[in-house]
Write an enzyme that holds these catalytic residues in place. Structure first.
Site: not given
Length: 481
Positions: A18, A111
């Site tokens: 990520h 995100d």
């Protein structure tokens, strides 16, 4: 008050899979679009690789203390639930950091697991964006599924019928997100909560491009199809992956690859958090040995629990001298003339771009998938968790650039692995996949083109203009205009 460029605050969930895409997006916004970028990441016990990566990004990095989630989750909870609890608990620290900034951000970019922080955009008068580091297919399913009637959901999850998605290929029951199969578990509520939150932002950035996902992307951009559910602009900005730095990378595996023939080596890795069971690891080793093909294998210790149990704690680096103990006795010595075993971590982007690599056995994480496409390397799909089954279906069924294990959750045989390795590395089907993936590689380069007005560049230019206009309005208001 004189501000010449917009300021983006970016919030990444934990895990190198990520952090890397968020950082790369920040670098692109800074270098190509004139943003001042601040990336907020959670401090981690993971040492070498993540710290080294963060220290070389070229953007401002602010570390937030990683919340103590002891007592907030059960040890057996799904990794997505654990990440969600961590991200939610980190919002107060993020709020404090933003409040203390001299130049307040113009936009907040979170995100896919950071939607609990979207409230800060209104609190501090910022635009808000959700960055989906995976693909349009995942985004489409995520925003569409929560809005379905219970009966339609059960046709998919109970009766095991394919899930029809407007304008897209149906999702087979075998490929659906595991979370949707456990509606009474926290992970189901987490996925639904995030999916409902994405359209509440001012825009959604997704890590894909037209040739990679023509159907899903077209549907998301069509207000009569998935665009009706998205409700906000969707910006395709892919491929976004870590750039290749071969000249700066010193690793013995690259020296070994330099000695191998072109497109002769199979690279095997299951990402920073994916793990196999001891039995799967053994069968994979025997399958590789029986195939008689050259290989580079990044080996992680086996686990007998969840295949994603290492995800949150994975650091993407380090070595473990006892790695050969995980392999069949004598495996390393018997394959030493054609194989290279790497403990725990290897420079993947550099490996996949190397002329000697001709195939990639992968868990189908989206970052790994993109690095393979950018390298022009066909794949053997062995999905483990999250959206990886959907990714595998895209790669094998729609794009024809991968062969796929029938059902990785069942017993995997060495003979099946041997056959798939040979198919990709030595047979005509592998040659056909190689031609297709190289065409996709070319389209990826076009998408990123600045001079040629590629889709990714144009999308970020649109985001930049929106942020610039917003910034100008804020400045005018501060002057009493």
């Amino acid at each position: 008050m004189h501000i010449t460029k917009p300021h983006a605050a970016m919030f990444s969930s934990p895990g190198m899979g990520h952090v890397i895409p968020v950082i790369e997006l920040g670098k692109r916004l800074s270098a190509n679009n004139g943003f001042h970028v601040t990336v907020f990441v959670l401090e981690t016990d993971a040492a070498s690789a993540q710290s080294k990566f963060l220290n070389s990004t070229g953007v401002d990095i602010v570390k937030l203390p990683s919340p103590d989630i002891y007592g907030l989750v059960d040890p057996d909870d799904h990794v997505v639930t654990k990440i969600g609890v961590i991200m939610r608990a980190a919002v107060p620290a993020l709020r404090s950091k933003i409040a203390a900034m001299h130049q307040k951000p113009t936009a907040l970019i979170v995100d896919l697991f950071g939607t609990d922080a979207l409230c800060l955009a209104k609190e501090f008068n910022m635009l808000s964006y959700v960055f989906i580091p995976t693909n349009a297919r995942f985004l489409g399913v995520s925003i569409y599924y929560p809005n379905l009637d219970k009966d339609i959901k059960e046709e998919h999850t109970v009766q095991r019928n394919p899930l029809a998605i407007p304008g897209c290929e149906p999702v087979r029951f075998e490929d659906t997100l595991d979370a949707y199969l456990v509606p009474d578990e926290p992970v189901y509520r987490d996925f639904v909560r995030h999916g409902l939150a994405y359209p509440k932002a001012d825009g959604i950035l997704v890590n894909t491009w037209e040739e990679m996902e023509p159907k899903s992307l077209k549907s998301l951009l069509n207000p009569k199809l998935l665009g009706r559910v998205a409700r906000v602009p969707v910006y395709p900005i892919g491929p976004l992956c870590r750039p290749i730095q071969s000249s700066e990378t010193d690793h013995p595996v690259l020296d070994w690859l330099n000695e191998q023939p072109n497109e002769s080596v199979l690279y095997i890795s299951f990402g920073s958090g994916g793990c196999l069971s001891a039995k799967q690891l053994t069968e994979l080793a025997w399958g590789l040995e029986q195939s008689q093909q050259r290989f580079v294998w990044v080996v992680r210790p086996p686990v007998d629990g969840s295949c994603c149990s290492e995800y949150v704690s994975a650091n993407g680096g380090g070595t473990e001298d006892n790695t050969p103990e995980y392999l069949p006795e004598g495996f390393v010595s018997r394959t030493s003339d054609r194989g290279f075993v790497v403990p725990s971590w290897a420079p993947q982007a550099e490996i996949l771009s190397h002329r000697a690599v001709g195939g990639f056995l992968t868990h189908c994480g989206w970052s790994s998938t993109l690095e393979s496409v950018v390298g022009g390397v066909p794949m053997i799909a062995w999905p483990l968790f999250a959206e990886q089954n959907m990714n595998a279906a895209l790669l094998s069924d729609e794009l024809g650039i991968a062969v796929r294990l029938d059902d990785p959750k069942e017993d995997i045989s060495r003979w099946k692995i041997e056959a798939l390795v040979r198919k990709v590395m030595t047979e005509k089907e592998g040659e056909a996949m190689r031609r297709k993936v190289k065409k996709l590689r070319d389209s990826a380069e076009m998408s990123l083109s600045i001079d040629g007005g590629g889709l990714a560049h144009e999308s970020l230019c649109r985001v930049t203009k929106e942020c610039q206009r917003f910034l100008e309005r804020v400045v005018d208001l501060s002057r009493g205009a």
